[in-house]
Scaffold this active site. Structure first.
Site, mmCIF file in Angstrom:
data_model
loop_
_atom_site.group_PDB
_atom_site.id
_atom_site.type_symbol
_atom_site.label_atom_id
_atom_site.label_comp_id
_atom_site.label_asym_id
_atom_site.label_seq_id
_atom_site.Cartn_x
_atom_site.Cartn_y
_atom_site.Cartn_z
ATOM 1 N N HIS A 12 0.831 -1.205 0.000
ATOM 2 C CA HIS A 12 0.000 0.000 0.000
ATOM 3 C C HIS A 12 0.868 1.258 0.000
ATOM 4 O O HIS A 12 0.345 2.366 0.110
ATOM 5 C CB HIS A 12 -0.910 0.018 1.227
ATOM 6 C CG HIS A 12 -1.862 -1.136 1.295
ATOM 7 N ND1 HIS A 12 -2.909 -1.287 0.421
ATOM 8 C CD2 HIS A 12 -1.917 -2.210 2.139
ATOM 9 C CE1 HIS A 12 -3.582 -2.395 0.718
ATOM 10 N NE2 HIS A 12 -2.994 -2.973 1.753
ATOM 11 N N ASP A 71 10.615 -7.109 0.587
ATOM 12 C CA ASP A 71 11.005 -6.616 1.900
ATOM 13 C C ASP A 71 12.412 -6.064 1.745
ATOM 14 O O ASP A 71 13.312 -6.756 1.247
ATOM 15 C CB ASP A 71 10.965 -7.721 2.960
ATOM 16 C CG ASP A 71 11.018 -7.142 4.368
ATOM 17 O OD1 ASP A 71 10.249 -6.209 4.648
ATOM 18 O OD2 ASP A 71 11.828 -7.612 5.190
#
Length: 208
Positions: A12, A71
């Protein structure tokens, strides 16, 4: 097969979305990132790879599409690789990115330039609804400036000076042109390393 296959980009974060749209256009012709409206899982892995897989698995299950998740973090050699997977929470639990950067600068205030080596790391996980999983991890090496410079990108970008710049032109990533930063970044390198996985997935979709 449609002209463009879709994968869901499991984030997001608007800054990451913009970066991935750009680098997808460079290295993955025939693929288009779709927006993600699903849940954000708890990232309780102990490595970049673990956390990327956690996010990609949840997004693939929620969307029914192949899901790409990353990540990423900053690994400082003199700190034994920290902040690492805790880069987003280095100053606490609120993801205050500016506070994270400023705390790191304070912690390194007495460290001389030769010992300020660091690297950005990105692990990218591609997970399909059928359970196929691919992971690529890449790095971007450099060193940390003593003070912040530039205001583009993420706050750590303003203290990271990548290797390979000409003498006298030692700029932080935050001072670079945005699209040039996108092309050189650890995320761009990781996505390029996943191209064979996307090609294999394209063949699977073409068969049906």
């Amino acid at each position: 097969m449609t002209e463009h296959n879709a994968f869901v980009l499991a984030t997001h974060n608007a800054t990451k979305v913009a970066e991935y749209h750009y680098i997808t256009g460079l290295v993955l012709p025939g693929w288009t990132p779709a927006s993600y409206d699903g849940p954000e899982p708890v990232e309780d892995g102990l490595s970049f790879r673990d956390n990327a897989l956690i996010k990609a698995r949840v997004a693939a299950a929620h969307s029914g599409l192949p899901a790409l998740a990353d990540d990423s973090g900053l690994c400082v050699d003199v700190l034994g690789g920290a902040p690492g997977v805790f880069s987003a929470f280095w100053a606490g639990h609120r993801k205050d990115l500016t506070a994270n950067r400023n705390l790191l600068l304070d912690q390194l205030s007495d460290v001389t330039d030769p010992h300020r080596t660091a690297r950005f790391t990105s692990a990218l996980a591609l997970v399909t609804p059928g359970g196929a999983e691919y992971v690529a991890e890449e790095h971007w090496s450099g060193r940390l400036a003593a003070t912040s410079a530039g205001d583009d990108g993420f706050p750590y970008d303003s203290i990271f000076i990548p290797d390979g710049q000409r003498p006298g032109y030692q700029f932080t990533v935050a001072e670079w042109d945005t699209e040039y930063r996108y092309r050189k970044s650890h995320r761009a390198r990781a996505l390029a390393a996943l191209v064979p996985a996307f090609e294999a997935l394209t063949d699977v979709l073409a068969r049906g």
